[in-house]
Design a protein around this motif. Structure first.
Motif, PDB file in Angstrom:
ATOM      1  N   ARG A  30       0.835  -1.208   0.000  1.00  0.00           N
ATOM      2  CA  ARG A  30       0.000   0.000   0.000  1.00  0.00           C
ATOM      3  C   ARG A  30       0.867   1.255   0.000  1.00  0.00           C
ATOM      4  O   ARG A  30       0.552   2.234  -0.687  1.00  0.00           O
ATOM      5  N   ASN A  33       2.228   1.881  -3.465  1.00  0.00           N
ATOM      6  CA  ASN A  33       1.177   2.425  -4.325  1.00  0.00           C
ATOM      7  C   ASN A  33       0.882   3.882  -3.990  1.00  0.00           C
ATOM      8  O   ASN A  33       0.639   4.687  -4.881  1.00  0.00           O
ATOM      9  N   GLU A  64      -0.562  -1.981 -11.012  1.00  0.00           N
ATOM     10  CA  GLU A  64      -1.265  -2.014  -9.723  1.00  0.00           C
ATOM     11  C   GLU A  64      -1.317  -0.623  -9.102  1.00  0.00           C
ATOM     12  O   GLU A  64      -2.348  -0.204  -8.569  1.00  0.00           O
ATOM     13  N   ASP A  67      -3.763   1.492 -11.106  1.00  0.00           N
ATOM     14  CA  ASP A  67      -5.127   1.042 -10.863  1.00  0.00           C
ATOM     15  C   ASP A  67      -5.674   1.592  -9.549  1.00  0.00           C
ATOM     16  O   ASP A  67      -6.879   1.780  -9.413  1.00  0.00           O
ATOM     17  N   GLY A  68      -4.785   1.886  -8.609  1.00  0.00           N
ATOM     18  CA  GLY A  68      -5.211   2.434  -7.322  1.00  0.00           C
ATOM     19  C   GLY A  68      -5.460   3.934  -7.346  1.00  0.00           C
ATOM     20  O   GLY A  68      -5.971   4.495  -6.383  1.00  0.00           O
TER      21      GLY A  68
END
Length: 158
Positions: A30, A33, A64, A67-68
């Motif tokens: 996390r 990201n 990824e 996408d977040g």
């Protein structure tokens, strides 16, 4: 904590001893990201920096992170790095376009060359009238169209 540059040194030290932090794997993902998303959302993000980040992370991790991102951030980023390109309406299409730009599979659109003019007639020449032979046109005084109350007064005066 430490200074700004020290924070990344701490992250590097933690990454070097990842076995000490098995419970923090999801938090680390996390955090990555969030870091990538913050950099991509920054106004300074251009195509070159997006491509460097994508190369550093690899296609799966970069996808990824993208996408977040919120849809509005992806839309703004695509508009900034490819302002003349197509503006996909759906969020998944925008993400695919951004990933293609980042991986080098697509290039930003460039301005199209303006087609040469075909010798238009001057604007002062009305349909049915011939343009002057010398190419120079003297603008004929335009008759002002009278409408509304002024038209009523003009018709009463006649």
């Amino acid at each position: 904590m430490a200074e700004e540059t020290g924070i990344f040194q701490l992250l590097k030290a933690i990454a070097g001893k990842a076995a000490l932090f098995p419970a923090a794997l999801d938090a680390a993902r996390r955090s990555i990201n969030l870091i990538v998303g913050a950099q991509l959302s920054a106004d300074a993000a251009d195509l070159a920096s997006v491509r460097k980040i994508a190369a550093l992370l690899g296609p799966a991790a970069f996808a990824e992170a993208v996408d977040g991102l919120p849809s509005a951030k992806v839309k703004a980023l695509v508009a900034r790095i490819d302002p003349l390109g197509p503006a996909p309406a759906a969020a998944p299409e925008r993400i695919r376009h951004l990933l293609a730009l980042a991986e080098g599979k697509a290039q930003p659109a460039t301005a199209k060359a303006k087609p040469p003019s075909k010798g238009k007639t001057p604007a002062s020449v009305r349909p049915g009238e011939a343009a002057p032979a010398d190419g120079k046109s003297e603008a004929a005084p335009r008759r002002r169209r009278i409408t509304g109350r002024a038209a009523l007064r003009a018709s009463d005066e006649r």
